[in-house]
Enzyme design. Structure first.
Site, PDB file in Angstrom:
ATOM      1  N   SER A   1       0.820  -1.211   0.000  1.00 53.74           N
ATOM      2  CA  SER A   1       0.000   0.000   0.000  1.00 53.74           C
ATOM      3  C   SER A   1       0.860   1.270   0.000  1.00 53.74           C
ATOM      4  O   SER A   1       1.714   1.451  -0.861  1.00 53.74           O
ATOM      5  CB  SER A   1      -0.957  -0.027   1.195  1.00 53.74           C
TER       6      SER A   1
ATOM      7  N   ASP B   1      -9.731  -4.723  -4.680  1.00 49.24           N
ATOM      8  CA  ASP B   1      -9.216  -3.633  -3.854  1.00 49.24           C
ATOM      9  C   ASP B   1     -10.248  -2.514  -3.730  1.00 49.24           C
ATOM     10  O   ASP B   1     -10.741  -1.985  -4.729  1.00 49.24           O
ATOM     11  CB  ASP B   1      -7.923  -3.089  -4.464  1.00 49.24           C
TER      12      ASP B   1
ATOM     13  N   HIS C   1      22.614  -3.276 -26.986  1.00 45.86           N
ATOM     14  CA  HIS C   1      22.558  -1.891 -26.502  1.00 45.86           C
ATOM     15  C   HIS C   1      22.745  -1.752 -24.988  1.00 45.86           C
ATOM     16  O   HIS C   1      22.803  -0.635 -24.477  1.00 45.86           O
ATOM     17  CB  HIS C   1      21.210  -1.259 -26.884  1.00 45.86           C
TER      18      HIS C   1
END
Length: 558
Positions: free
Chosen positions: A355, A430, A507
């Protein structure tokens, strides 16, 4: 008399921990009895047993403390009521001050009686003797003896200071700047006159924002810092701490941050165990009403990892108030303690946050890029949308300004500055970090955190078509729906891995990557869905449901 004075001024003793290996805790002070004894049935009596005088005096002082806290929080209303009734005049205030002085004298007398009760208790005398000896000589032996007791943490000796020489060896870290490096959200105005005029114009709004942040705002954001809530949770916290110490050999420590706040920590070492994950240290960052004693620390602990828990400033044994700057300072000294005192390499440290703890975890990841990985459970990208959800719409401007200036938890911005592996755990039910209703999974701010991270790391892949495909995948609230979206776009995981590895070989691994610029739209969609699935896992639960140990895992790494 010196010992009696120590008993009067000494800390409250809550518990005496039992030893796991021996059947009895042996006294280390000559002439005093063992701190813990076994009952005839063989059960442990690990709570400290005060004598009657100390017990009743403690009850009176605890009641006075609660009443003082209630009066503190209700003082604005009380002041307004007394003003309206005409009681705030000299003729009324002077007699009241006499009553208050008499009450303070009575409470001082009660404290003295409590001290006498402690003085007659050999168990408390043993404890206060060990405590005083440890303050004089903070040796490992004395500290080991003191760790058998749970008492008011303000009297605990300091174990680690942010300025310790061992924590300053790596000069290139610039630790002296660690505690003051929060991201700016508003550009500085150029020119002295322009700067002055803007400050004058904004002064009323700034005063209002300051007052809201330091009164209602901070307590709404971090309810765990409210004394009355901590008082109600005290039995649970004591029980949780006893479990960590007695069952897992937890070691408590007091750390001093660069702002002077004292941070309460608990460390459980699994490096000597047979499980390989014990070599990893998981630093746990709790929620806005969470404590390491009963919080998310138990998830990686039960999964077999070494763990380091800490309490926010103003929570339980930690001092201060949990504003973002203090939070960052506390996290900084916790990281330094893990590296320089507990001897973990940054590459062996995993940050786990639940959280609102995502703020300190992302700050640490941004500030210590060598850290192994970050796991964010039920976290969000930015506080402003969530603050606007719970406040009246007419307060929109004030709320936005207050958050940005004083309570700016910009998790996504900080996380994007971290180069290592990241795992986001999204709660499908949630009810806290959604901006509409709990059933609307697309309003979960964890989605925004994922999208911002992927757009920063893989900007060429995350085009409009790819974003649309990822949002369809995020809309899925079950594994079956996820698999359906995944198969609809025929994601070839082997191909995705080969493309990413080829780019990394050519890269390097520093983000952002330009991979995807020469790939078809279909290939970009496949890569976007593959990366989304590797960075976010769903957990079918509400916000406050504890995460099971099997759901905790180290993030994916190419």
């Amino acid at each position: 008399m010196a010992k009696l004075l120590s008993c009067v001024l000494g800390p409250r003793l809550y518990r005496v921990y039992r030893e796991r290996d021996s059947g009895r805790t042996q006294s280390s002070v000559p002439g005093t009895p063992a701190a813990i004894t076994t009952s005839p049935a063989g059960s442990w009596e690990s709570y400290y047993q005060p004598r009657a005088l100390e017990k009743h005096a403690d009850s009176i002082l605890a009641l006075a403390s609660v009443l003082w806290s209630i009066s503190y929080y209700s003082s604005p209303l009380a002041f307004f009521y007394l003003y309206r009734k005409g009681y705030l005049c000299m003729s009324k205030v002077v007699p009241f001050s006499h009553y208050a002085g008499t009450l303070l004298l009575l409470l001082a007398g009660v404290a003295c009686l409590r001290g006498i009760g402690r003085w007659t208790n050999p168990h408390y005398i043993q404890f206060i003797t060990i405590l005083e000896e440890t303050h004089r000589n903070n040796s490992p032996e004395n500290k080991k003896q003191l760790s058998a007791y749970n008492f008011d943490f303000k009297s605990w000796p300091i174990d680690f200071h942010w300025e310790e020489p061992s924590s300053r060896k790596d000069s290139q870290r610039g630790l002296s700047h660690r505690g003051v490096s929060l991201l700016r959200t508003e550009p500085l105005h150029r020119g002295t006159a322009d700067n002055f005029l803007n400050r004058v114009k904004k002064l009323p709004c700034q005063i209002a924002s300051f007052l809201v942040a330091h009164t209602l705002g901070r307590r709404m954001l971090y309810p765990g810092s409210v004394y009355l809530l901590q008082k109600a949770l005290m039995p649970m916290l004591l029980q949780g701490q006893a479990r960590l110490v007695e069952e897992f050999n937890g070691r408590r420590a007091k750390l001093v941050a660069c702002d002077g706040n004292e941070i309460d920590t608990m460390f459980i070492d699994r490096r000597g165990m047979s499980e390989p994950q014990g070599q990893k240290l998981v630093i746990c960052c709790e929620g806005n009403a969470g404590f390491y004693e009963v919080g998310c620390l138990s998830t990686p602990l039960e999964a077999g990892y070494s763990v380091l828990g800490w309490n926010h400033p103003g929570f339980a044994g930690s001092t201060g108030v949990p504003f973002p700057q203090n939070e960052a300072n506390a996290m900084d000294v916790v990281i330094q303690f893990a590296i320089h005192r507990l001897n973990f390499q940054p590459q062996d440290i995993v940050l786990y946050a639940w959280s609102i703890g995502g703020f300190t975890a992302t700050w640490a990841a941004m500030s210590y890029p060598e850290i192994s990985a970050v796991v964010l459970d039920a976290s969000f990208d930015d506080l402003v949308p969530l603050a606007l959800k719970v406040m009246p719409d007419s307060w929109r401007t004030l709320v936005t300004r207050t958050v940005r200036q004083h309570l700016n938890l910009n998790n996504a911005e900080q996380l994007c500055r971290y180069q290592g592996p990241v795992l986001l755990i999204r709660r499908t039910k949630d009810e806290i970090i959604t901006t509409t209703v709990p059933d609307d999974i697309m309003s979960n701010r964890g989605n925004n955190l994922l999208l911002k991270l992927l757009q920063h790391r893989y900007p060429k892949i995350m085009g409009e078509e790819s974003l649309r495909a990822v949002r369809q995948w995020l809309e899925a609230s079950s594994q079956l729906e996820e698999a359906s979206v995944y198969s609809r776009w025929e994601v070839d995981e082997d191909w995705c891995v080969s493309v990413l590895r080829s780019y990394q070989t050519e890269h390097g691994g520093d983000f952002p990557w330009s991979v995807g610029d020469d790939i078809s739209a279909d290939g970009q969609r496949q890569l976007a869905l593959f990366l989304a699935r590797k960075h976010l896992h769903n957990f079918e639960a509400t916000h406050c449901t504890p995460l099971p140990p099997h759901e905790f895992q180290i993030p994916w790494k190419l």
